[in-house]
Design a protein around this motif. Sequence first.
Motif, PDB file in Angstrom:
ATOM      1  N   GLY A 161      28.171  15.216  -2.507  1.00 40.52           N
ATOM      2  CA  GLY A 161      28.665  16.542  -2.854  1.00 40.52           C
ATOM      3  C   GLY A 161      27.613  17.620  -2.732  1.00 40.52           C
ATOM      4  O   GLY A 161      27.772  18.727  -3.256  1.00 40.52           O
ATOM      5  N   ASN A 162      26.527  17.322  -2.029  1.00 40.78           N
ATOM      6  CA  ASN A 162      25.398  18.247  -1.914  1.00 40.78           C
ATOM      7  C   ASN A 162      25.086  18.455  -0.440  1.00 40.78           C
ATOM      8  O   ASN A 162      24.321  17.704   0.163  1.00 40.78           O
ATOM      9  CB  ASN A 162      24.174  17.691  -2.640  1.00 40.78           C
ATOM     10  N   LYS A 163      25.690  19.487   0.149  1.00 41.92           N
ATOM     11  CA  LYS A 163      25.420  19.825   1.541  1.00 41.92           C
ATOM     12  C   LYS A 163      24.403  20.953   1.672  1.00 41.92           C
ATOM     13  O   LYS A 163      23.988  21.272   2.787  1.00 41.92           O
ATOM     14  CB  LYS A 163      26.728  20.198   2.253  1.00 41.92           C
ATOM     15  N   PHE A 164      24.028  21.537   0.550  1.00 44.24           N
ATOM     16  CA  PHE A 164      22.967  22.548   0.595  1.00 44.24           C
ATOM     17  C   PHE A 164      21.694  21.924   1.155  1.00 44.24           C
ATOM     18  O   PHE A 164      20.975  22.542   1.932  1.00 44.24           O
ATOM     19  CB  PHE A 164      22.719  23.105  -0.808  1.00 44.24           C
ATOM     20  N   GLY A 165      21.417  20.697   0.745  1.00 43.37           N
ATOM     21  CA  GLY A 165      20.300  19.927   1.279  1.00 43.37           C
ATOM     22  C   GLY A 165      20.808  18.770   2.102  1.00 43.37           C
ATOM     23  O   GLY A 165      22.007  18.567   2.278  1.00 43.37           O
ATOM     24  N   GLY A 166      19.877  18.000   2.623  1.00 44.97           N
ATOM     25  CA  GLY A 166      20.219  16.826   3.418  1.00 44.97           C
ATOM     26  C   GLY A 166      19.202  15.742   3.179  1.00 44.97           C
ATOM     27  O   GLY A 166      19.127  15.157   2.101  1.00 44.97           O
ATOM     28  N   ALA A 167      18.376  15.501   4.186  1.00 43.67           N
ATOM     29  CA  ALA A 167      17.391  14.422   4.098  1.00 43.67           C
ATOM     30  C   ALA A 167      16.232  14.751   3.170  1.00 43.67           C
ATOM     31  O   ALA A 167      15.439  13.865   2.846  1.00 43.67           O
ATOM     32  CB  ALA A 167      16.862  14.107   5.493  1.00 43.67           C
ATOM     33  N   ASP A 168      16.115  16.003   2.724  1.00 40.93           N
ATOM     34  CA  ASP A 168      15.006  16.338   1.823  1.00 40.93           C
ATOM     35  C   ASP A 168      15.083  15.545   0.524  1.00 40.93           C
ATOM     36  O   ASP A 168      14.064  15.335  -0.138  1.00 40.93           O
ATOM     37  CB  ASP A 168      14.963  17.835   1.532  1.00 40.93           C
ATOM     38  N   ARG A 169      16.267  15.060   0.152  1.00 41.89           N
ATOM     39  CA  ARG A 169      16.389  14.253  -1.063  1.00 41.89           C
ATOM     40  C   ARG A 169      15.727  12.888  -0.907  1.00 41.89           C
ATOM     41  O   ARG A 169      15.516  12.179  -1.899  1.00 41.89           O
ATOM     42  CB  ARG A 169      17.863  14.086  -1.433  1.00 41.89           C
ATOM     43  N   LEU A 170      15.393  12.495   0.335  1.00 40.26           N
ATOM     44  CA  LEU A 170      14.826  11.175   0.598  1.00 40.26           C
ATOM     45  C   LEU A 170      13.316  11.199   0.806  1.00 40.26           C
ATOM     46  O   LEU A 170      12.712  10.145   0.996  1.00 40.26           O
ATOM     47  CB  LEU A 170      15.479  10.568   1.849  1.00 40.26           C
ATOM     48  N   VAL A 171      12.712  12.389   0.758  1.00 40.16           N
ATOM     49  CA  VAL A 171      11.310  12.533   1.152  1.00 40.16           C
ATOM     50  C   VAL A 171      10.520  13.224   0.051  1.00 40.16           C
ATOM     51  O   VAL A 171      10.983  14.215  -0.525  1.00 40.16           O
ATOM     52  CB  VAL A 171      11.190  13.352   2.464  1.00 40.16           C
ATOM     53  N   GLU A 172       9.326  12.713  -0.243  1.00 43.74           N
ATOM     54  CA  GLU A 172       8.400  13.408  -1.151  1.00 43.74           C
ATOM     55  C   GLU A 172       7.828  14.609  -0.417  1.00 43.74           C
ATOM     56  O   GLU A 172       7.150  14.457   0.596  1.00 43.74           O
ATOM     57  CB  GLU A 172       7.266  12.474  -1.592  1.00 43.74           C
ATOM     58  N   LEU A 173       8.119  15.791  -0.924  1.00 47.54           N
ATOM     59  CA  LEU A 173       7.673  17.022  -0.279  1.00 47.54           C
ATOM     60  C   LEU A 173       6.931  17.888  -1.284  1.00 47.54           C
ATOM     61  O   LEU A 173       7.233  17.856  -2.487  1.00 47.54           O
ATOM     62  CB  LEU A 173       8.880  17.803   0.269  1.00 47.54           C
ATOM     63  N   PRO A 174       5.972  18.690  -0.799  1.00 46.18           N
ATOM     64  CA  PRO A 174       5.210  19.536  -1.730  1.00 46.18           C
ATOM     65  C   PRO A 174       6.046  20.636  -2.363  1.00 46.18           C
ATOM     66  O   PRO A 174       5.696  21.150  -3.421  1.00 46.18           O
ATOM     67  CB  PRO A 174       4.103  20.120  -0.838  1.00 46.18           C
ATOM     68  N   ASP A 175       7.168  20.986  -1.732  1.00 42.42           N
ATOM     69  CA  ASP A 175       7.986  22.087  -2.241  1.00 42.42           C
ATOM     70  C   ASP A 175       9.456  21.678  -2.275  1.00 42.42           C
ATOM     71  O   ASP A 175      10.321  22.401  -1.787  1.00 42.42           O
ATOM     72  CB  ASP A 175       7.799  23.340  -1.392  1.00 42.42           C
ATOM     73  N   SER A 176       9.761  20.526  -2.858  1.00 39.99           N
ATOM     74  CA  SER A 176      11.139  20.051  -2.919  1.00 39.99           C
ATOM     75  C   SER A 176      12.028  21.057  -3.642  1.00 39.99           C
ATOM     76  O   SER A 176      11.662  21.586  -4.696  1.00 39.99           O
ATOM     77  CB  SER A 176      11.208  18.711  -3.646  1.00 39.99           C
ATOM     78  N   ALA A 186      22.358  26.829  -4.567  1.00 45.10           N
ATOM     79  CA  ALA A 186      22.861  25.523  -4.153  1.00 45.10           C
ATOM     80  C   ALA A 186      24.256  25.265  -4.717  1.00 45.10           C
ATOM     81  O   ALA A 186      25.122  24.714  -4.028  1.00 45.10           O
ATOM     82  CB  ALA A 186      21.894  24.425  -4.590  1.00 45.10           C
ATOM     83  N   ASP A 187      24.483  25.652  -5.973  1.00 48.73           N
ATOM     84  CA  ASP A 187      25.807  25.475  -6.571  1.00 48.73           C
ATOM     85  C   ASP A 187      26.876  26.211  -5.766  1.00 48.73           C
ATOM     86  O   ASP A 187      27.959  25.676  -5.493  1.00 48.73           O
ATOM     87  CB  ASP A 187      25.827  25.998  -8.013  1.00 48.73           C
ATOM     88  N   LEU A 188      26.582  27.451  -5.398  1.00 51.26           N
ATOM     89  CA  LEU A 188      27.543  28.250  -4.650  1.00 51.26           C
ATOM     90  C   LEU A 188      27.822  27.642  -3.275  1.00 51.26           C
ATOM     91  O   LEU A 188      28.980  27.548  -2.840  1.00 51.26           O
ATOM     92  CB  LEU A 188      27.013  29.679  -4.498  1.00 51.26           C
ATOM     93  N   TYR A 189      26.753  27.236  -2.601  1.00 51.90           N
ATOM     94  CA  TYR A 189      26.955  26.664  -1.265  1.00 51.90           C
ATOM     95  C   TYR A 189      27.737  25.355  -1.346  1.00 51.90           C
ATOM     96  O   TYR A 189      28.670  25.117  -0.568  1.00 51.90           O
ATOM     97  CB  TYR A 189      25.619  26.423  -0.547  1.00 51.90           C
ATOM     98  N   ASN A 190      27.366  24.499  -2.285  1.00 49.89           N
ATOM     99  CA  ASN A 190      28.038  23.201  -2.382  1.00 49.89           C
ATOM    100  C   ASN A 190      29.506  23.341  -2.780  1.00 49.89           C
ATOM    101  O   ASN A 190      30.356  22.575  -2.319  1.00 49.89           O
ATOM    102  CB  ASN A 190      27.297  22.293  -3.361  1.00 49.89           C
ATOM    103  N   ALA A 191      29.806  24.321  -3.620  1.00 46.25           N
ATOM    104  CA  ALA A 191      31.210  24.564  -3.962  1.00 46.25           C
ATOM    105  C   ALA A 191      31.988  24.988  -2.726  1.00 46.25           C
ATOM    106  O   ALA A 191      33.098  24.496  -2.458  1.00 46.25           O
ATOM    107  CB  ALA A 191      31.306  25.630  -5.050  1.00 46.25           C
TER     108      ALA A 191
END
Length: 394
Positions: free
Chosen positions: A102-117, A188-193
């Motif tokens: 239910g989260n299309k605002f992001g994608g693969a960033d949820r799978l990666v350790e990033l400095p600015d997640s 993100a809430d607005l986009y995902n809705a």
Amino acid sequence: MNNTVRPSAIAAYEDWPAYVRAHPRYRAGTPASQEFADALGVPGASAAPQVQVQWEEEHDGVTTSQLSWQLGFGPRTTGWLVRPAGSSGQLPGVLALHCHGGNKFGGADRLVELPDSHPSAAAARAGLYDGQALATETARRGFAVLAHDSFAWGSRGFDLSTPPWRTGAGLEARRAQWRQDGVVPSEADLYNAAAGIHEDTVAKTAGLLGTSLAGMVAHDDLAALDILAGLPGVDAGRLGCMGFSGGGGRSLALAALTPAIRASAITCMMTTFESLLPAYLDAHSWLLQTPGLWKLGDWPELTARSPAAAFLVQYALADQLFPEAGMRQAHTILENLHPADRYTGAFWPGGHVFTAAMQDQAFEFLGRTLGATAPLPADDASHRIPSSPQGPHS
């Protein structure tokens, strides 16, 4: 006369219809895979995209590179390659496939350790992946891992800043509920809705074009697999894929579409189609529910269309999205379809979550199947990805 111009229903993807007309059919390697590809309506690919390195950094035992490429329609794709720091030689490659969530605002960033997640990525990790960054953790086990935004997610999302008519009406109803509840929605809430409502429009457009949401996602996943196979330091003969929930469905589909996949890990995404009726159908997106797919066989039977892959399927006994009876029936079908060295089924306690313990089992399966070994220190730069001095390619 009403001269009001309606907003595009496929903003940022107005070139999508022309692309599908020009590349109407993916060419699979076997008749069984071709039949599946045709059922999904997977388009063919344009010329191999040029990959640009946006940045690269080493942290906590891994080297992470942000990549981007243009697939010939829609927005540019962002992906992340994660490798053991200092590794040399040829590593087995794994495509880490993000969930729907239910989260299309992001994608693969949820799978990666990033400095600015982004907070939405951190929330997805905390709620669905036991707080772990799946791609990064996989790389620490000795793999070269590519995690990319697929069609309609993250960098590949539709532009919903001016939502089309039906999406806008649904979004306004959601805004009214937020106001009544005293909630201030995030970006993100607005986009995902909006994206949740808009998915029906995307599925309808895909059907009109002779494809499907799952077919378009498979198109992007096949392109990412080709990119992974061609990267320096990746052994194209040892490729696998893994995913949770919708990512697990993508992992199954990718293995059924190409013999390049030698190992497929599928987590919380296995049941029989019949078990979804009548009470569980509404729990799932268009990724699972491609019209006509059942004519090819049941969901677990699609694994038989893979000529080469071994499968790990992980079931959650208290999964809110799948009935236990359907999961157990699927397990029986898979045991009858595949010898023990090609299918491993594991039932886990708990709900629709990819726990750390389940991830450890997936890492062990991929390592055993693909032959991952402990990374060795690099003594040259042969494993590095060459940066493109020309800038973005389109």
